[in-house]
Design a protein around this motif. Structure first.
Motif, short mmCIF file in Angstrom:
data_model
loop_
_atom_site.label_atom_id
_atom_site.label_comp_id
_atom_site.label_asym_id
_atom_site.label_seq_id
_atom_site.Cartn_x
_atom_site.Cartn_y
_atom_site.Cartn_z
N UNK A 1 0.84 -1.20 0.00
CA UNK A 1 0.00 0.00 0.00
C UNK A 1 0.88 1.25 0.00
N UNK A 2 0.30 2.34 -0.48
CA UNK A 2 0.95 3.64 -0.41
C UNK A 2 0.21 4.45 0.65
N UNK A 3 0.83 4.60 1.80
CA UNK A 3 0.19 5.30 2.90
C UNK A 3 0.30 6.81 2.70
N UNK A 4 -0.73 7.55 3.10
CA UNK A 4 -0.72 9.00 2.95
C UNK A 4 0.43 9.61 3.74
N UNK A 5 1.18 10.50 3.09
CA UNK A 5 2.27 11.20 3.76
C UNK A 5 3.56 10.42 3.87
N UNK A 6 3.58 9.17 3.37
CA UNK A 6 4.78 8.34 3.44
C UNK A 6 5.45 8.26 2.08
N UNK A 7 6.78 8.41 2.07
CA UNK A 7 7.53 8.31 0.82
C UNK A 7 7.67 6.86 0.38
N UNK A 8 7.94 5.98 1.35
CA UNK A 8 8.14 4.57 1.02
C UNK A 8 6.81 3.83 0.97
#
Length: 282
Positions: free
Chosen positions: A166-173
Motif C-alpha cells: 500500500x501507499x500510505x498518505x504522507x509516506x515516501x516509502x
C-alpha cells in the motif's frame, strides 16, 4: 504492555472458555506414551499485528528470536528440507535417517516454475514482484502441493504467505503488508514462534525492497491447545506482562540471501521464565 501478550492472552482465554473439545474423537496425534492427544480448539482465529508500532514478541515467556529466524531462513533462504542445515532440533521428530523431511517446506520454496519473465522459485518471484510489480494482487507463496503430500513427512502447517503493498498518505516509502495462512497450530509451542519468524521475514523483505513494514495478519484455521498443555497455558496467561522489545535488523543487508540470524536481535527484552519440558504430540 506488549500488544502480542494481549492478543495471546485473549486468544487462549477464548479457546479455553469457548472452544470445542476433540476428546473421544478419532485424532491422528499421539503422546509419547501412545495415548491419543486431544485438543480444545477454535476455528478461524485471526490476529492482526501492526509491525510499525512494535515487534510482536511475547513477554510472558521468552521467544528465541535467533532460533526462530534460523528456521525461517532454513525454509525461505536456504530452501532446505534437511535438518542438518538447521541449527535447532525442532524438526528432528519428522526427519528420516538422512535428515530429510521429504518434499516439504524448503523443498517447495526451491522448486523453480516457469513465468513469463523466466524460471524462478517462489521466493525469488515474491522479491521480483515486490520490486517490479508492487501493486500486484498476485504476490503469494504456497507450499501445500497436493501431488507431493505423500512424500512429505509432515504436511505444511503454515502453508501460504500473501503480500500486499500500500501507499500510505504522507509516506515516501511503500508499505509491505502480509497474511500468513496456517491450517493448524499448537498454540503453546508454536504460536509466538511463527508470529515472530514471519514478522522477521516481513522486516527483511521490506528492507531489501526499500519499503517499510506495515500490518501482519495471522489466520489460523484450527487453533488448538492440547489437553496436557491446558494447565501450562492457564499459568502462562496469568503472568506479569512487560513492554514490547525493540527490534533490530542489520541495516547494511540489502540482499535477502545475505541475512543470517546474527543480523536480528531484540533489545530491552524482559520476559517471564521459560516453560521447560513441554510434551509434544506427534
Amino acid at each position: 504492555m506488549s500488544y502480542a501478550d494481549k492478543v495471546f492472552v485473549e486468544m487462549c482465554k477464548d479457546i479455553l472458555e469457548n472452544g470445542m473439545s476433540t476428546e473421544g474423537e478419532k485424532v491422528r496425534p499421539k503422546w509419547e506414551d501412545g495415548s491419543s492427544a486431544y485438543t480444545i480448539k477454535k476455528f478461524a482465529v485471526v490476529n492482526r499485528y501492526d509491525l510499525r508500532k512494535e515487534f510482536p514478541a511475547l513477554t510472558l515467556r521468552k521467544t528465541a528470536i535467533k532460533s526462530c529466524t534460523d528456521e525461517m531462513l532454513w525454509i525461505w533462504q536456504r530452501k532446505s528440507n534437511n535438518i542438518h542445515d538447521l541449527n535447532s532440533h525442532v524438526w528432528d521428530e519428522w526427519a528420516d535417517e538422512n535428515g530429510s523431511i521429504g518434499k516439504a517446506y524448503g523443498y517447495q520454496m526451491g522448486v523453480k516454475h516457469q513465468y513469463k519473465e523466466g524460471m524462478m522459485d517462489q521466493v525469488d518471484r515474491v522479491i521480483y514482484d515486490l520490486k517490479n510489480n508492487p501493486f500486484s494482487r498476485r504476490i503469494m507463496t504456497n507450499i501445500y502441493v497436493h501431488e507431493d503430500l505423500h512424500e512429505m513427512n509432515l504436511y505444511p502447517c503454515a502453508y501460504s504467505m500473501t503480500f500486499n503493498v500500500t501507499q500510505e498518505k504522507g509516506e515516501d516509502k511503500l508499505t509491505l503488508n502480509g497474511i500468513l495462512n496456517q491450517r493448524s497450530q499448537d498454540i503453546l509451542t508454536a504460536n509466538n514462534w511463527n508470529v515472530c519468524q514471519y514478522a522477521v521475514l516481513m522486516h527483511m523483505l521490506a528492507q531489501v525492497c526499500d519499503m517499510q513494514v506495515g500490518e501482519f495478519v495471522h489466520v489460523i484455521a484450527d487453533a488448538h491447545i492440547y489437553d496436557r498443555h491446558i494447565p501450562l497455558v492457564e499459568e502462562l496467561i496469568t503472568r506479569e506482562q512487560h513492554p514490547a522489545p525493540k527490534f533490530y535488523l542489520n541495516p547494511k543487508i540489502k540482499d535477502f540471501y545475505q541475512f543470517t540470524p546474527d543480523d536480528v536481535r531484540l533489545e530491552d527484552y524482559v520476559t517471564g521464565p521459560q516453560i521447560k519440558n513441554i510434551p509434544v504430540a506427534v
